[in-house]
Enzyme design. Sequence first.
Site, PDB file in Angstrom:
ATOM      1  N   GLY A   1      23.491  11.764  52.724  1.00 44.40           N
ATOM      2  CA  GLY A   1      24.364  12.888  53.011  1.00 44.40           C
ATOM      3  C   GLY A   1      24.161  13.544  54.358  1.00 44.40           C
TER       4      GLY A   1
ATOM      5  N   GLY B   1      24.674  12.102  57.233  1.00 40.17           N
ATOM      6  CA  GLY B   1      25.654  11.592  58.188  1.00 40.17           C
ATOM      7  C   GLY B   1      25.255  10.320  58.908  1.00 40.17           C
ATOM      8  N   LYS B   2      24.403   9.499  58.288  1.00 41.99           N
ATOM      9  CA  LYS B   2      23.964   8.253  58.935  1.00 41.99           C
ATOM     10  C   LYS B   2      25.134   7.334  59.251  1.00 41.99           C
ATOM     11  CE  LYS B   2      21.267   6.777  55.704  1.00 41.99           C
ATOM     12  NZ  LYS B   2      21.418   7.857  54.712  1.00 41.99           N
ATOM     13  N   THR B   3      25.992   7.113  58.241  1.00 42.28           N
ATOM     14  CA  THR B   3      27.102   6.177  58.436  1.00 42.28           C
ATOM     15  C   THR B   3      28.054   6.675  59.522  1.00 42.28           C
ATOM     16  OG1 THR B   3      26.964   5.397  56.143  1.00 42.28           O
ATOM     17  CG2 THR B   3      29.034   5.023  57.322  1.00 42.28           C
ATOM     18  N   SER B   4      28.371   7.958  59.499  1.00 45.48           N
ATOM     19  CA  SER B   4      29.265   8.506  60.533  1.00 45.48           C
ATOM     20  C   SER B   4      28.656   8.344  61.915  1.00 45.48           C
ATOM     21  CB  SER B   4      29.547   9.990  60.253  1.00 45.48           C
ATOM     22  OG  SER B   4      30.219  10.155  59.023  1.00 45.48           O
TER      23      SER B   4
ATOM     24  N   ASP C   1      23.327   0.302  53.207  1.00 40.95           N
ATOM     25  CA  ASP C   1      23.330   1.515  52.407  1.00 40.95           C
ATOM     26  C   ASP C   1      24.212   1.293  51.181  1.00 40.95           C
ATOM     27  OD1 ASP C   1      23.575   4.061  51.340  1.00 40.95           O
ATOM     28  OD2 ASP C   1      23.643   5.040  53.298  1.00 40.95           O
TER      29      ASP C   1
ATOM     30  N   THR D   1      28.141  10.754  49.698  1.00 37.83           N
ATOM     31  CA  THR D   1      26.921   9.999  49.458  1.00 37.83           C
ATOM     32  C   THR D   1      26.053  10.617  48.369  1.00 37.83           C
ATOM     33  OG1 THR D   1      26.919   9.134  51.721  1.00 37.83           O
ATOM     34  CG2 THR D   1      24.831   9.077  50.523  1.00 37.83           C
TER      35      THR D   1
END
Length: 594
Positions: A21, A23-26, A48, A503
């Site tokens: 949550g 913001g890794k993917t962003s 992930d 997430t």
Amino acid sequence: MNQPTFLDHLPKFAFFTGKGGVGKTSATCATALALADQGKSVLLVSTDPASNIGQVFDQHIGNQITTLNTAPGIDALEIDPEAAAATNRESIIKPVRGLLPKTEIQAMTEQLSGACTTEIASFNEFADLIADPDLTSDYDHVLLDTAPTGHTIRLLELPGDWSQFIDEGKGDASCLGPMAGLESRRSVYQAAVNALSDPARTVLVLVARAQRSAIQEAERTSRELAALGMGNQHLLINALMPDLDGDSLAAAIRDQEHKELASLPSGLARLPYDTTTLHSRNVVGINSLREFFTATPTQSEQAANHVREVAGKYPPLADLVDQLAEQTHGLFMTLGKGGVGKTTVATAIAVALAERGREVLLTTTDPAGNLTDTLNGTVANLTIAKIDPDQALREYQNEVMATKGTRLDATGRAQLMEDLQSPCTQEVAVFRKFSEAIREAHDHIVVIDTAPSGHTLLLLDATGSYHREMLHQMGDNLVATPLTRLQDPDYTKMIIVTLPETTPVLEAEQLQCDLQRASITPWAWVVNRSVAAAHPTSEFLHTVADGEIPQIKHVQHLTERMAVVPLLPTPPIGQDSLHSLSQSAPLARSASAR
């Protein structure tokens, strides 16, 4: 687009890691697009389980390298860690299926069903990309969403035949099972570890929010991986609250975030770092990705009415407390990923029940002294018991090394000690301590912060060792084991805590499935730190709140009982603040008071 400084001298491989949550993917996707806009060729890889790269780019990706139609220069790959774990599990179990008793097969299956299995299986999937230069020779950069933990790296670096280690019974049921049968890839793992440790080839981007738990997790990850040679690190503080004129809630949160940044742990303070500003909407699509590193908040004038209409119907934590207060004894447990606020929710429930005249024991993995400070002294009817997970682990490690370890050679003892340092082992060690509190729920209310996962419960039950140990310790008059008490909905009520974000909700849903495998159905869910329930005043925060609503609706479909706890202007410290969480509308009063 404002470029983050870590792009200035970005090596071939960049790992993005952090709590769910944050913001890794962003951040990973925005970095990939920034590089592609510079004319670089990029391979974007996710391991992930909550990956939504396909959603971000509005294109199905899956477990094969796919060219992104909307972003020329980027190829993407979503490795399914659960599928990888299932394949690995079947490769180990298939040769002995039909040869071993059904109970042994069940024990092996559960041993190979935990988080460590999934993580190692994921590493096994992308190890080739790191170890074999030919596989990524067409790309200038390879970005990986989610990095391996220090525990995984230590496992992969240890020598020895893990299959033999397991087969000969040198290790207890924990995290070593995933390594069985994988020693044939030892050279690939070593090449991957070498690449991870080479600052000319790899950088680790630690993604965090300006919140105490996320910063502590980033600091722990930084320290652990630096000790293993992964010293090329960069900190990215994501989603800082923008300066919103006239919004007291936003101003209070912004002040708190700046206090956290001003007091970063020394290990993080020495790292170079960038910051990003909170976006009011999910980062989806090319345009929002290009704005990810900018500081211009966007907002929607239409969101306010929708938020006011829906958020007013969310049940407060007080509704759950009212139901729990009908009992004079029982076990109430909060569960969830780190950083979602389960300790706060557990403490708020314990305080509320104590204030209603119930005798309450609050057991937590947080040091009791810190909780006493948080409560500003003692609370009538409330007792706090200290469980130190590190101490519990040391005691369990010493016990095993003094028994089983004495029969091993030096290599075997090193392997056993690594096994005993695993997350699963610590969970088992802490559960031994929790079992004492489980028994006390016969006489009064016991609130436990952080329960064991369904995997650990099944692991203990499948091996039988813990069950027999409990029988021995408690005597022949024992009518139920700790597991059967946890499975009894009249005795135990488990409460899953999450955040109103994609997430954390997905991770909580996976936790519920994990528990259901152990025949445990969570009693309720708590959606914590909701902007929608905080009655914001600015259009920007109304837009943020509007984005939470789909996640809260999803939670409503997953549980029969739910409460939504609003985002507080300041962290809940002190009995009055904790008390306010269990009231019907604490944030409406808090925001107006400022």
